[in-house]
Design a protein around this motif. Structure first.
Motif, PDB file in Angstrom:
ATOM      1  N   SER A 240      69.216 -74.209   2.388  1.00  0.00           N
ATOM      2  CA  SER A 240      68.812 -75.391   2.750  1.00  0.00           C
ATOM      3  C   SER A 240      70.143 -75.977   3.269  1.00  0.00           C
ATOM      4  O   SER A 240      71.058 -75.675   2.958  1.00  0.00           O
ATOM      5  CB  SER A 240      68.380 -76.423   1.908  1.00  0.00           C
ATOM      6  N   SER A 241      69.710 -76.454   4.451  1.00  0.00           N
ATOM      7  CA  SER A 241      70.912 -77.367   5.505  1.00  0.00           C
ATOM      8  C   SER A 241      70.950 -78.700   4.826  1.00  0.00           C
ATOM      9  O   SER A 241      71.868 -79.702   5.482  1.00  0.00           O
ATOM     10  CB  SER A 241      70.642 -77.098   6.794  1.00  0.00           C
ATOM     11  N   GLY A 242      69.903 -79.155   4.144  1.00  0.00           N
ATOM     12  CA  GLY A 242      69.875 -80.525   3.887  1.00  0.00           C
ATOM     13  C   GLY A 242      70.900 -80.962   2.667  1.00  0.00           C
ATOM     14  O   GLY A 242      71.740 -80.134   1.952  1.00  0.00           O
ATOM     15  N   THR A 243      70.876 -82.317   2.265  1.00  0.00           N
ATOM     16  CA  THR A 243      71.906 -82.794   1.290  1.00  0.00           C
ATOM     17  C   THR A 243      71.124 -83.426   0.053  1.00  0.00           C
ATOM     18  O   THR A 243      71.932 -84.116  -0.749  1.00  0.00           O
ATOM     19  CB  THR A 243      72.910 -83.786   2.095  1.00  0.00           C
ATOM     20  N   SER A 244      69.773 -83.401  -0.111  1.00  0.00           N
ATOM     21  CA  SER A 244      69.242 -84.172  -1.030  1.00  0.00           C
ATOM     22  C   SER A 244      68.926 -83.488  -2.217  1.00  0.00           C
ATOM     23  O   SER A 244      67.656 -82.580  -2.063  1.00  0.00           O
ATOM     24  CB  SER A 244      67.896 -84.736  -0.452  1.00  0.00           C
ATOM     25  N   ALA A 245      69.740 -83.479  -3.145  1.00  0.00           N
ATOM     26  CA  ALA A 245      69.771 -82.761  -4.269  1.00  0.00           C
ATOM     27  C   ALA A 245      68.845 -83.400  -5.376  1.00  0.00           C
ATOM     28  O   ALA A 245      68.527 -84.565  -5.427  1.00  0.00           O
ATOM     29  CB  ALA A 245      70.826 -82.813  -5.058  1.00  0.00           C
ATOM     30  N   VAL A 246      68.242 -82.695  -6.119  1.00  0.00           N
ATOM     31  CA  VAL A 246      67.222 -83.364  -7.200  1.00  0.00           C
ATOM     32  C   VAL A 246      67.773 -82.982  -8.592  1.00  0.00           C
ATOM     33  O   VAL A 246      68.353 -81.909  -8.764  1.00  0.00           O
ATOM     34  CB  VAL A 246      65.813 -82.746  -6.890  1.00  0.00           C
ATOM     35  N   PRO A 247      67.381 -83.749  -9.541  1.00  0.00           N
ATOM     36  CA  PRO A 247      67.920 -83.372 -10.876  1.00  0.00           C
ATOM     37  C   PRO A 247      67.302 -81.976 -11.284  1.00  0.00           C
ATOM     38  O   PRO A 247      66.288 -81.694 -10.999  1.00  0.00           O
ATOM     39  CB  PRO A 247      67.471 -84.571 -11.890  1.00  0.00           C
ATOM     40  N   VAL A 248      67.836 -81.279 -12.156  1.00  0.00           N
ATOM     41  CA  VAL A 248      67.221 -80.050 -12.510  1.00  0.00           C
ATOM     42  C   VAL A 248      66.555 -80.454 -14.073  1.00  0.00           C
ATOM     43  O   VAL A 248      66.545 -81.423 -14.496  1.00  0.00           O
ATOM     44  CB  VAL A 248      68.472 -79.161 -13.297  1.00  0.00           C
ATOM     45  N   PRO A 249      65.362 -79.595 -14.291  1.00  0.00           N
ATOM     46  CA  PRO A 249      64.456 -79.973 -15.463  1.00  0.00           C
ATOM     47  C   PRO A 249      65.419 -79.834 -16.597  1.00  0.00           C
ATOM     48  O   PRO A 249      66.231 -79.158 -16.592  1.00  0.00           O
ATOM     49  CB  PRO A 249      63.356 -78.966 -15.269  1.00  0.00           C
ATOM     50  N   GLY A 250      65.231 -80.297 -17.574  1.00  0.00           N
ATOM     51  CA  GLY A 250      65.530 -80.441 -18.899  1.00  0.00           C
ATOM     52  C   GLY A 250      66.477 -81.490 -19.010  1.00  0.00           C
ATOM     53  O   GLY A 250      66.775 -82.400 -18.327  1.00  0.00           O
ATOM     54  N   PRO A 251      67.163 -81.472 -20.552  1.00  0.00           N
ATOM     55  CA  PRO A 251      68.015 -82.711 -20.850  1.00  0.00           C
ATOM     56  C   PRO A 251      68.949 -82.870 -20.101  1.00  0.00           C
ATOM     57  O   PRO A 251      69.913 -84.107 -20.105  1.00  0.00           O
ATOM     58  CB  PRO A 251      68.213 -82.293 -22.252  1.00  0.00           C
ATOM     59  N   LEU A 252      69.633 -81.905 -19.634  1.00  0.00           N
ATOM     60  CA  LEU A 252      70.919 -82.046 -18.921  1.00  0.00           C
ATOM     61  C   LEU A 252      70.885 -82.622 -17.343  1.00  0.00           C
ATOM     62  O   LEU A 252      71.997 -83.020 -16.803  1.00  0.00           O
ATOM     63  CB  LEU A 252      71.875 -80.744 -18.809  1.00  0.00           C
ATOM     64  N   GLY A 253      69.787 -82.592 -16.913  1.00  0.00           N
ATOM     65  CA  GLY A 253      69.456 -83.408 -15.650  1.00  0.00           C
ATOM     66  C   GLY A 253      68.692 -84.579 -15.864  1.00  0.00           C
ATOM     67  O   GLY A 253      68.384 -85.329 -15.013  1.00  0.00           O
ATOM     68  N   GLU A 254      68.618 -85.071 -16.862  1.00  0.00           N
ATOM     69  CA  GLU A 254      67.597 -86.583 -17.241  1.00  0.00           C
ATOM     70  C   GLU A 254      68.514 -87.383 -16.918  1.00  0.00           C
ATOM     71  O   GLU A 254      69.697 -87.611 -17.237  1.00  0.00           O
ATOM     72  CB  GLU A 254      67.248 -86.568 -18.647  1.00  0.00           C
ATOM     73  N   GLU A 255      67.936 -88.689 -16.396  1.00  0.00           N
ATOM     74  CA  GLU A 255      68.553 -89.923 -16.339  1.00  0.00           C
ATOM     75  C   GLU A 255      69.003 -90.530 -18.017  1.00  0.00           C
ATOM     76  O   GLU A 255      68.095 -90.462 -18.602  1.00  0.00           O
ATOM     77  CB  GLU A 255      67.624 -90.762 -15.740  1.00  0.00           C
ATOM     78  N   GLY A 256      70.279 -90.743 -18.105  1.00  0.00           N
ATOM     79  CA  GLY A 256      70.744 -91.655 -18.969  1.00  0.00           C
ATOM     80  C   GLY A 256      71.088 -90.373 -20.245  1.00  0.00           C
ATOM     81  O   GLY A 256      71.382 -90.777 -21.378  1.00  0.00           O
ATOM     82  N   GLY A 257      70.939 -88.989 -19.747  1.00  0.00           N
ATOM     83  CA  GLY A 257      71.507 -88.107 -20.725  1.00  0.00           C
ATOM     84  C   GLY A 257      72.923 -87.877 -21.202  1.00  0.00           C
ATOM     85  O   GLY A 257      73.747 -88.745 -20.787  1.00  0.00           O
ATOM     86  N   LYS A 258      73.230 -86.874 -21.608  1.00  0.00           N
ATOM     87  CA  LYS A 258      74.770 -86.488 -21.744  1.00  0.00           C
ATOM     88  C   LYS A 258      75.513 -86.506 -20.318  1.00  0.00           C
ATOM     89  O   LYS A 258      75.255 -85.606 -19.429  1.00  0.00           O
ATOM     90  CB  LYS A 258      74.749 -85.207 -22.396  1.00  0.00           C
ATOM     91  N   GLU A 259      76.384 -87.321 -20.316  1.00  0.00           N
ATOM     92  CA  GLU A 259      77.364 -87.208 -19.089  1.00  0.00           C
ATOM     93  C   GLU A 259      78.236 -85.819 -19.329  1.00  0.00           C
ATOM     94  O   GLU A 259      78.687 -85.752 -20.626  1.00  0.00           O
ATOM     95  CB  GLU A 259      78.325 -88.394 -19.085  1.00  0.00           C
ATOM     96  N   LEU A 260      78.766 -85.249 -18.009  1.00  0.00           N
ATOM     97  CA  LEU A 260      79.111 -84.027 -18.032  1.00  0.00           C
ATOM     98  C   LEU A 260      80.437 -83.887 -17.268  1.00  0.00           C
ATOM     99  O   LEU A 260      80.511 -84.744 -16.403  1.00  0.00           O
ATOM    100  CB  LEU A 260      78.258 -82.919 -17.547  1.00  0.00           C
ATOM    101  N   GLN A 261      81.269 -83.008 -17.566  1.00  0.00           N
ATOM    102  CA  GLN A 261      82.351 -82.767 -16.737  1.00  0.00           C
ATOM    103  C   GLN A 261      82.401 -81.449 -16.088  1.00  0.00           C
ATOM    104  O   GLN A 261      82.886 -81.371 -14.824  1.00  0.00           O
ATOM    105  CB  GLN A 261      83.706 -82.478 -17.850  1.00  0.00           C
ATOM    106  N   SER A 262      81.645 -80.303 -16.570  1.00  0.00           N
ATOM    107  CA  SER A 262      81.517 -79.250 -15.926  1.00  0.00           C
ATOM    108  C   SER A 262      80.293 -78.391 -16.576  1.00  0.00           C
ATOM    109  O   SER A 262      79.911 -78.715 -17.607  1.00  0.00           O
ATOM    110  CB  SER A 262      82.664 -78.235 -15.960  1.00  0.00           C
ATOM    111  N   VAL A 263      79.697 -77.617 -15.577  1.00  0.00           N
ATOM    112  CA  VAL A 263      78.620 -76.809 -16.086  1.00  0.00           C
ATOM    113  C   VAL A 263      78.678 -75.339 -15.594  1.00  0.00           C
ATOM    114  O   VAL A 263      79.491 -74.967 -14.674  1.00  0.00           O
ATOM    115  CB  VAL A 263      77.266 -77.366 -15.647  1.00  0.00           C
ATOM    116  N   ALA A 264      77.913 -74.475 -16.399  1.00  0.00           N
ATOM    117  CA  ALA A 264      77.587 -73.306 -15.856  1.00  0.00           C
ATOM    118  C   ALA A 264      76.207 -72.715 -16.077  1.00  0.00           C
ATOM    119  O   ALA A 264      75.652 -73.030 -17.054  1.00  0.00           O
ATOM    120  CB  ALA A 264      78.400 -72.357 -16.525  1.00  0.00           C
TER     121      ALA A 264
END
Length: 613
Positions: free
Chosen positions: A354-378
C-alpha cells in the motif's frame, strides 16, 4: 595493481593493447618498480566495464628483474582462467608448485614493491629479492570465503637468473594472489551459495530451510561453472557446522565440463559425476533446489535445472516454481504487513504494497485501545503472533493476533536500572523460536523461547567481547546479528553462528563471532535486508552518521546506499528486497523508502517499525 586511484595509471608504449568487447584488454604496464630500493605504490588497474576482459602480456626476452615483477603483478589481476601468463614469469619448479587458488589477499592499495637488500649488503649477481608490502583489508580463502583482516602485509619474492637462457624468473613467492581493493572489486563478484539448515524446518510447513553462504568468484572467468564447482565442494568453514548439502560426498562436475550456460529457454543442464546414479527423487529435488537458488542469485532469469549423471542419464528436472515449494528461503517470502507502534503505543499495521498511510490496530490484546503500552515489538514469520516489550523495557509479552486473544504474564523480565539497560527489540526465526537480549550491564544475556513459549533458555556466547546493545536473529535460525558495546564505548556489529545440541539439557550457543562492519564504531539501528546482508545506521570512526548495506562476511557491497536520513533510531527491512525500507526518525516519525523514490512520511507519531521476523 596498486594505488587504487581511478585515472592514475601510467600506460607504457608497447606494453598493452586494448580490444573491444569481442576481444580482450591486455593489462597496461602499471606497476611502479624501484631501481634503488625506494618504496613506491603499485598503481591499480581502473575498474573495467563488465563486458570487457583483461589479459596480461608474457615476459619479454631479456626482461630485467623490475619488469618481471611488474608483469607478474599485472598478470595476477588479469582474467586469465588458470593464470597461465602469470606462470610464465616463474621458474618451471615455481610454476608447478604455485597455488594461486589457495587465497587472494586484498590490500587497501595495490602492493608496494621494495628491494629486500639490506643497506651495504649485496645479493649474488644472479639472484635478487623484493618485498611486497601494503595494508591488509581482507583475504579470500581456498573455499572462496571473504575474511576481513587488518595490519601490515610483508611478503618476499625471490628472482633468479637462469644460467643457460640468461632470463630472470621468480623462483620463490607467496601462495595465492595479492591485489589492491579496486582490482579485487573488478576481478571478483559476490555470490550466495545455498545449503540446508541441519535439523531445522519451517514451523508451519515442515520445509527444509535454505541458508545463504556468501563466497567470491572471479567475475569474468566462467562464473557459472565456478559457482557450481564451489557449491559441490561444500560450504565455507564458518557455516559448515550448521548446514548440510543434499549432494552426496564426492559429487563433482563431469571431467572437462566448462562454460555452463542456460539454453534459449533459460534452462541449464548440469552433468554430474560421483555416487549419484541411485539417488532418490526427494534427494535429487533438494540437490536441484540448491543449484537453482544459487544460480538464480547469479543469473536471475534461470527458470529450470536438469541434473544428469554419467552417459547423459537424466536424474531430475526442477523448475524455479517447484524449487520454492521444496525449500524455504527468506528472500522469496514477501511480508503481508508493515507493523509499528502508533502515538498511543498500540501495535498497528499497513499492507506492505500500500502507498497509503492509514494504519489500523492489529487484532488481539496488543492492538487494543487502553491495552499494554509498548516500547518495541516483533511479529512472527507467519504473522499470527506478536512479542512486545513494555514501555519501560522491563517485561516481554507474547500474544496471539486473533481477536479473541488475551495477554498473559510476562515471559521475560529484566532488572536493568534504565530502559536502555533492559530488554532489546525481540526477534523471531522461521522455526518459530523467539529471541531477546537483556542489556543489563551487570549480566547481559541472550534468551530464546522455543516456539515462542515456555521458559526462556539462556544462550551461551563464550566469546562475547562486551555487552549486547541490540540483536536480530536471521530468518534461517542459524545466524544472529549482535550489536556489542565494549568498555571503551565503541560498538561492533557481529555475526554469530547458532549451534544447537541434540542432547537433553544442552543449551544453544552462539559461536565464532565475526565483524560485519569493521569500520563502524557506533550502530544506532540495524535489520536483516537479504539472505546474507543487513542494513545498518551508524557512525564511522571520526566520520558522520550514515545508512548503508553490509554483507555478513564483512565485505563491501557495490551499489548505492539508502538515501540519507537524519536521526534514525530504528530500521525495518525485509529479506525480500522489493519491499520498501522503513525507518523511525525522531524528527519525522515513521518514513518509508520506495524503490527509486525519496523518503516518504507515513506516521509522524509512530515508532518502532518492523516487518515479520
Amino acid at each position: 595493481m596498486g594505488a587504487d586511484r581511478e585515472g592514475s595509471v601510467r600506460h607504457r608504449s608497447g606494453r598493452a593493447v586494448a580490444y573491444t568487447v569481442c576481444g580482450a584488454v591486455l593489462l597496461a604496464g602499471c606497476a611502479s618498480m624501484p631501481d634503488s630500493g625506494d618504496l613506491r605504490d603499485v598503481e591499480s588497474t581502473p575498474r573495467q566495464d563488465t563486458g570487457v576482459r583483461v589479459f596480461a602480456m608474457p615476459p619479454a626476452d631479456d626482461a630485467q628483474p623490475s619488469e618481471i615483477m611488474q608483469g607478474f603483478l599485472e598478470a595476477l589481476t588479469s582474467d586469465d582462467p588458470q593464470y597461465d601468463t602469470a606462470r610464465k614469469y616463474l621458474t618451471a619448479d615455481a610454476a608447478r608448485t604455485w597455488r594461486p587458488e589457495a587465497s587472494a589477499t586484498v590490500l587497501a592499495n595495490g602492493p608496494s614493491v621494495v628491494s629486500g637488500q639490506q643497506p651495504g649488503g649485496r645479493d649474488p649477481i644472479d639472484s635478487l629479492t623484493y618485498v611486497l608490502t601494503g595494508s591488509r583489508v581482507a583475504r579470500v580463502d581456498a573455499r572462496q570465503a571473504y575474511v576481513p583482516e587488518s595490519g601490515a602485509y610483508n611478503k618476499k619474492v625471490h628472482l633468479t637468473k637462469d644460467a643457460k637462457s640468461g632470463q630472470w624468473r621468480i623462483d620463490s613467492l607467496p601462495r595465492g594472489v595479492v591485489m589492491g581493493k579496486s582490482d579485487f572489486q573488478r576481478n571478483y563478484t559476490p555470490v550466495n551459495k545455498y545449503y540446508l539448515a541441519s535439523g531445522t524446518r519451517v514451523e508451519t510447513t515442515g520445509q527444509p530451510v535454505a541458508v545463504a553462504d556468501p563466497v567470491f568468484v572471479r567475475s569474468k572467468v566462467d562464473p557459472m561453472t565456478q559457482v557450481v564447482r564451489s557449491l559441490l565442494a561444500g560450504p565455507t568453514s564458518w557455516l559448515e557446522p550448521v548446514v548440510r548439502s543434499s549432494f552426496p560426498t564426492g559429487t563433482a562436475l563431469q571431467k572437462g565440463v566448462s562454460g555452463l550456460t542456460p539454453d534459449d529457454q533459460n534452462g541449464l543442464t548440469v552433468p554430474l559425476s560421483g555416487n549419484i546414479s541411485r539417488i532418490g527423487s526427494t534427494k535429487c529435488t533438494e540437490m536441484a533446489t540448491q543449484l537453482l537458488f544459487t544460480l538464480r542469485n547469479l543469473t536471475p532469469t534461470l527458470e529450470s535445472v536438469e541434473l544428469q549423471g554419467p552417459g547423459k542419464q537424466r536424474l531430475c528436472t526442477l523448475t524455479a516454481e517447484r524449487a520454492e515449494s521444496t525449500a524455504w528461503h527468506a528472500s522469496a517470502q514477501s511480508p503481508e504487513f508493515l507493523y509499528f507502534l502508533d502515538g498511543k503505543h498500540r501495535l498497528v499495521r499497513l499492507p506492505t504494497g500500500s502507498s497509503g498511510t492509514s494504519a489500523v490496530p492489529v487484532p488481539g490484546p496488543l492492538g487494543e485501545e487502553g491495552g499494554k503500552e509498548l516500547q518495541s515489538v516483533a511479529v512472527s514469520r507467519d504473522e499470527h503472533t506478536v512479542a512486545g516489550v513494555d514501555a519501560e523495557g522491563k517485561s516481554m509479552y507474547v500474544a496471539s493476533m486473533a481477536s479473541s486473544g488475551s495477554l498473559g504474564d510476562a515471559v521475560v523480565t529484566s532488572r536493568g536500572a534504565t530502559p536502555d539497560d533492559r530488554l532489546t527489540t525481540p526477534s523471531w526465526d522461521v522455526r518459530g523460536d523467539l529471541w531477546v537480549a537483556d542489556r543489563d550491564p551487570r549480566a547481559t544475556k541472550l534468551y530464546v523461547l522455543e516456539q515462542g513459549a515456555g521458559k526462556p533458555v539462556e544462550v551461551g556466547i563464550p566469546d562475547l567481547p562486551g555487552r549486547i546493545r541490540d540483536m536480530r536473529v536471521a530468518a534461517d535460525g542459524v545466524r544472529v546479528a549482535l550489536v556489542v558495546e565494549k568498555k571503551d564505548g565503541k560498538q561492533s556489529l557481529l555475526i554469530g553462528r547458532i549451534e544447537r545440541e541434540d542432547k537433553p539439557g544442552e543449551h544453544p550457543a552462539v559461536v565464532e563471532l565475526r565483524s560485519a562492519a569493521p569500520d563502524l564504531e557506533q550502530i544506532t539501528a540495524m535489520a536483516w535486508a537479504g539472505d546474507s546482508r543487513l542494513v545498518v545506521a551508524g557512525l564511522e570512526q571520526e566520520g558522520v552518521h550514515q545508512m548503508r548495506y553490509v554483507q555478513v562476511d564483512g565485505s563491501t557491497l557495490d551499489g548505492p546506499a539508502p538515501a540519507a536520513l537524519s536521526g534514525v533510531k530504528a530500521i525495518a527491512a525485509s529479506e525480500d528486497e522489493r519491499v520498501p525500507l522503513v525507518a523511525y526518525s525522531k524528527d519525522d516519525g515513521i518514513v518509508r523508502l520506495p524503490s527509486g523514490a525519496q523518503w516518504q512520511k507515513v506516521d509522524k507519531d509512530g515508532m518502532a517499525p518492523v516487518y515479520p521476523g
